[in-house]
Motif scaffolding. Sequence first.
Motif, PDB file in Angstrom:
ATOM      1  N   GLN A  32       0.827  -1.202   0.000  1.00 47.63           N
ATOM      2  CA  GLN A  32       0.000   0.000   0.000  1.00 47.63           C
ATOM      3  C   GLN A  32       0.862   1.253   0.000  1.00 47.63           C
ATOM      4  O   GLN A  32       0.571   2.230  -0.717  1.00 47.63           O
ATOM      5  CB  GLN A  32      -0.922  -0.003   1.226  1.00 47.63           C
ATOM      6  CG  GLN A  32      -1.950   1.123   1.228  1.00 47.63           C
ATOM      7  CD  GLN A  32      -3.020   0.923   0.176  1.00 47.63           C
ATOM      8  OE1 GLN A  32      -3.820   0.005   0.263  1.00 47.63           O
ATOM      9  NE2 GLN A  32      -3.045   1.791  -0.827  1.00 47.63           N
ATOM     10  N   ASP A  56       0.684   3.933  -3.078  1.00 48.29           N
ATOM     11  CA  ASP A  56       0.280   5.319  -2.816  1.00 48.29           C
ATOM     12  C   ASP A  56       1.313   6.298  -3.353  1.00 48.29           C
ATOM     13  O   ASP A  56       0.962   7.317  -3.976  1.00 48.29           O
ATOM     14  CB  ASP A  56       0.090   5.534  -1.314  1.00 48.29           C
ATOM     15  CG  ASP A  56      -1.165   4.867  -0.781  1.00 48.29           C
ATOM     16  OD1 ASP A  56      -2.021   4.471  -1.600  1.00 48.29           O
ATOM     17  OD2 ASP A  56      -1.285   4.728   0.453  1.00 48.29           O
ATOM     18  N   PRO A  91      -6.567  -0.761  -1.922  1.00 49.75           N
ATOM     19  CA  PRO A  91      -7.100   0.329  -2.758  1.00 49.75           C
ATOM     20  C   PRO A  91      -5.964   1.073  -3.455  1.00 49.75           C
ATOM     21  O   PRO A  91      -5.473   2.095  -2.978  1.00 49.75           O
ATOM     22  CB  PRO A  91      -7.854   1.211  -1.760  1.00 49.75           C
ATOM     23  CG  PRO A  91      -7.192   0.937  -0.440  1.00 49.75           C
ATOM     24  CD  PRO A  91      -6.720  -0.492  -0.479  1.00 49.75           C
ATOM     25  N   ARG A 125      -6.322   5.026  -4.353  1.00 52.54           N
ATOM     26  CA  ARG A 125      -6.890   5.953  -3.370  1.00 52.54           C
ATOM     27  C   ARG A 125      -6.141   7.280  -3.325  1.00 52.54           C
ATOM     28  O   ARG A 125      -6.734   8.327  -3.002  1.00 52.54           O
ATOM     29  CB  ARG A 125      -6.916   5.301  -1.988  1.00 52.54           C
ATOM     30  CG  ARG A 125      -5.557   5.134  -1.341  1.00 52.54           C
ATOM     31  CD  ARG A 125      -5.664   4.517   0.041  1.00 52.54           C
ATOM     32  NE  ARG A 125      -4.376   4.497   0.726  1.00 52.54           N
ATOM     33  CZ  ARG A 125      -4.189   3.971   1.946  1.00 52.54           C
ATOM     34  NH1 ARG A 125      -5.222   3.435   2.586  1.00 52.54           N
ATOM     35  NH2 ARG A 125      -3.005   3.998   2.501  1.00 52.54           N
ATOM     36  N   SER A 126      -4.836   7.293  -3.617  1.00 47.57           N
ATOM     37  CA  SER A 126      -4.089   8.550  -3.568  1.00 47.57           C
ATOM     38  C   SER A 126      -4.017   9.240  -4.925  1.00 47.57           C
ATOM     39  O   SER A 126      -3.476  10.341  -5.024  1.00 47.57           O
ATOM     40  CB  SER A 126      -2.660   8.297  -3.055  1.00 47.57           C
ATOM     41  OG  SER A 126      -1.910   7.536  -3.993  1.00 47.57           O
ATOM     42  N   ARG A 147     -12.006   6.719 -11.943  1.00 47.51           N
ATOM     43  CA  ARG A 147     -11.217   5.597 -11.432  1.00 47.51           C
ATOM     44  C   ARG A 147     -12.129   4.396 -11.235  1.00 47.51           C
ATOM     45  O   ARG A 147     -13.183   4.506 -10.611  1.00 47.51           O
ATOM     46  CB  ARG A 147     -10.548   5.983 -10.108  1.00 47.51           C
ATOM     47  CG  ARG A 147      -9.416   6.998 -10.252  1.00 47.51           C
ATOM     48  CD  ARG A 147      -9.031   7.579  -8.912  1.00 47.51           C
ATOM     49  NE  ARG A 147     -10.059   8.497  -8.402  1.00 47.51           N
ATOM     50  CZ  ARG A 147     -10.075   8.976  -7.175  1.00 47.51           C
ATOM     51  NH1 ARG A 147      -9.160   8.623  -6.297  1.00 47.51           N
ATOM     52  NH2 ARG A 147     -11.045   9.794  -6.799  1.00 47.51           N
ATOM     53  N   PRO A 151     -15.046   4.830  -3.259  1.00 43.32           N
ATOM     54  CA  PRO A 151     -14.465   3.495  -3.305  1.00 43.32           C
ATOM     55  C   PRO A 151     -15.544   2.436  -3.465  1.00 43.32           C
ATOM     56  O   PRO A 151     -16.604   2.502  -2.860  1.00 43.32           O
ATOM     57  CB  PRO A 151     -13.754   3.377  -1.950  1.00 43.32           C
ATOM     58  CG  PRO A 151     -13.531   4.789  -1.501  1.00 43.32           C
ATOM     59  CD  PRO A 151     -14.698   5.565  -2.043  1.00 43.32           C
TER      60      PRO A 151
END
Length: 268
Positions: A27, A31, A51, A54-55, A61, A87
């Motif tokens: 992760q 990120d 995920p 996420r950043s 997306r 998400p």
Amino acid sequence: MAGEAAIIELAAWLQTPPGRYLLAWEQAQMDAAVVDLFGFHALQLGLPELPGLRSNRMPHRWLALPRPESHFESHAQQRPVVALSAPGVALHCDFDSLPFESGSLDLVVLPHALELARDPHQTLREVERVLRPEGRLVILGLNPASLWGLRQNLASMLPGRPRPYLPQDGEFIGYWRLRDWLRLLSFEVEAAQFGCYRPPLRSAAWLARWDWVEPIGARWWPVLGAVYFIKAVKRVHGMRLVGLERSRSARRSSAPAVAVQQHKEQGP
């Protein structure tokens, strides 16, 4: 159904102490890799436990998950794709037949998607198809040439078949093998990194005691990490050559003008 079983097994393994340790490292790398990648359309294939987007700040997306075997349709019958800003799962599709137009995506992330794919070669070819020229690809994979991979192989050879350390299903693809695949598809590897150098231990307490080995492994045996991370860019033959030729032409056209001006200044 084998593919579904592999996905379920990996998801369960990620809840174990070594799985959480691996997921935390992945992760952090993901990120940092995608935060400054710009464009409009990004796609993650599989592994919602990580995920990967996420950043990232692209407006569209998607998180794609494999469709259940019982719900396979032809590619022409797939429903239109709708992006989710929050998400969640935006679509179910076949990873070797993605419902996107060619050259329509700016970023694709593959967290262990190739290992669990029915046909990893075809999945990678589909990713190359849907990425635009200069589009980015990020891949995470378990490294068979590591202590974790060695323990996994020994478990299959020892008498009594002890419990494997890693998920049994799926094909672990070696780092150098994957680089060859990427090169054949005209991808250029921009960055590569290995991580997770602690021994293959099951206890969270014992894994924590081996925290000191991380900087040593990263310095002295970097390619033996349990997981590898690859960041690549799709190159299209001729695109950069056109830019270079334009710059050379501009220099050639400007050089005579400078010479003429100098000649005039030197005259009477």
